[in-house]
Design an enzyme around this catalytic site. Sequence first.
Site, short mmCIF file in Angstrom:
data_model
loop_
_atom_site.label_atom_id
_atom_site.label_comp_id
_atom_site.label_asym_id
_atom_site.label_seq_id
_atom_site.Cartn_x
_atom_site.Cartn_y
_atom_site.Cartn_z
N ASN A 148 -29.35 5.70 19.88
CA ASN A 148 -28.30 5.95 18.87
C ASN A 148 -28.84 6.10 17.44
O ASN A 148 -28.32 6.88 16.66
CB ASN A 148 -27.20 4.88 18.95
CG ASN A 148 -27.69 3.50 18.61
OD1 ASN A 148 -28.85 3.18 18.82
ND2 ASN A 148 -26.82 2.68 18.07
N GLU A 245 -31.94 -7.34 20.72
CA GLU A 245 -30.81 -6.89 19.90
C GLU A 245 -29.94 -6.05 20.82
O GLU A 245 -30.31 -4.94 21.20
CB GLU A 245 -31.32 -6.02 18.73
CG GLU A 245 -32.34 -6.70 17.83
CD GLU A 245 -31.72 -7.70 16.87
OE1 GLU A 245 -30.48 -7.79 16.81
OE2 GLU A 245 -32.48 -8.41 16.18
N CYS A 279 -24.06 -0.08 17.35
CA CYS A 279 -23.78 -1.39 17.92
C CYS A 279 -22.83 -2.20 17.03
O CYS A 279 -22.13 -3.08 17.50
CB CYS A 279 -25.08 -2.15 18.11
SG CYS A 279 -26.06 -2.22 16.60
N GLU A 457 -33.94 -10.15 13.45
CA GLU A 457 -34.97 -9.40 12.74
C GLU A 457 -34.43 -9.10 11.35
O GLU A 457 -33.28 -9.39 11.06
CB GLU A 457 -35.33 -8.12 13.54
CG GLU A 457 -36.03 -8.47 14.85
CD GLU A 457 -36.52 -7.28 15.67
OE1 GLU A 457 -36.70 -6.20 15.11
OE2 GLU A 457 -36.73 -7.46 16.89
#
Length: 477
Positions: A148, A245, A279, A457
């Site tokens: 994405n 993630e 996301c 992160e």
Amino acid sequence: MKLLNYIKGKFEEPESAEWMDNLSPSTGKVIGSVPLSGESDVKLAIAAAREALPEWSGMDPSGRAEWLDRIADCLEEKFEEIAYLESLDTGKPISLARSVDATRSVSNFRFFSKMIRDMEDEIYEMEDATNIVKLRAVGVGALITPWNLPLYLLSWKVAPAIGMGNTVVCKPSELTPLTADLLMRVIDEVGLPSGVVNLVHGNGNSGSMLTGSPDVDLVSFTGGTSTGAKVAQSASPQFKKLSLELGGKNASIVFSDCDLEETVKGVTRAAFLNQGQVCLCGSRILVEDSIYDRFMEMFVESVESMVIGDPMDDDTELGALISKQHLQKVQGYVSLALEEGGQIVTGGEPCLPKELEGGNWMSPTVITGLGTETRCSTEEVFGPFVTVHRFNSEHEAIEIANNTRYGLAGSIWTMDLEKGRRVAENIHSGMVWVNTWLHRDLRVPFGGVKDSGVGREGGKWSLGFFSEPLNVCVRHD
Ligand code: NAP
């Protein structure tokens, strides 16, 4: 465009001699071929990274920061090429590829270069001793990224990973290999020591060969939750450092005291940016009952005014979905929404700009009337598909927002900033915005809770993840 792997400073055909087609999301046509790397390709890449490790990790951090700056400069020169390739490969509007993907890819390298240059050992004095805490490289890292935000996310990992002295093997999504290839060309052009950054193209099998390899010390993975579980299963028994993630089902909470015009703009953007394939997208919209009708009227008008079309056109606001398979998945949720008792307020149909037949097109879809427990209201769809729900109290809004296995992000829209913060602190997720969305400061922690991932992160959290602290305690009395 026939892409190659990048191993030990050389562009190489895969030893597997297997290739996949790379398809344009907006036309369905073949735009190139990508290596389907096999075990020997993955092993060669890991071996190259291992060989380069001692020298690279032994270099002074400021020396490594200079390399990050050189990469940033070279990427910046290729700004338009990044935007073009990203739009071609993902089907996203070129304006978005410029403002988000190309811009962030450059700034990721610049940002971590500065952080690494400014880094200092920590010192803790005792009466009779001095403690020095030094961050050292972990070793060989596997960096696995989704389709994405291809270069945005790859550069988010490569920059801190090599900046902290690790050497890496990258595995981008097979669906979007073009800008990963561009980054390797940049790395080659600036002359980064060979083996510091390697890349194998391929599918999930190539990814799992990396995560399962005993010669990989660290895995940074961004992708879907079910893939993340497989990555954890393969990496955890070997006690690799692991950052996951994963997916999200984020709520946009609209209170009656919001600035309605700004909120509608913000909530529309949060719902449909990148065709809803971020996301962090706000795919569940919770609206206070007293303004529900007015909000819906303005929201639907805003959604229907979005320009869908050729991703290369500067005016396009919504492009194509990534693949046929993904389009079918998202459309499946539209059918499921009807089965679950929902109504389609707008969208729901495949829409095909005439000139782009063959692409993966879908109009932005808004669903109402669903229970907050339904699958459509709690599962990640990852497309131009949102559900809207009513709430009557702060407490109820928080309960609905938390009623999902995900916990990545959320946004709250209210003029009462104290209420905004209070509600934010009760949302079980890693990030919550008040009166804004995707407002990113690279110094802050990025990541989620529950099924949205493990670890953080960003800023010093990236430096921490991509390093191991060593404590040296020197007694001096
Ligand atoms: P995905 O299918 O999980 O794939 C992610 C990456 O993992 C790809 O490179 C994929 O390769 C690779 N892979 C697949 N199976 C693997 C395995 N068994 N072992 C190791 N690697 C494997 O995710 P996606 O469909 O590309 O991306 C969409 C998902 O990413 C969504 O759920 C979205 O929410 C999530 N995402 C999360 C964040 C975040 O920061 N939290 C950011 C962006 C996206 P192939 O693609 O070649 O199969």
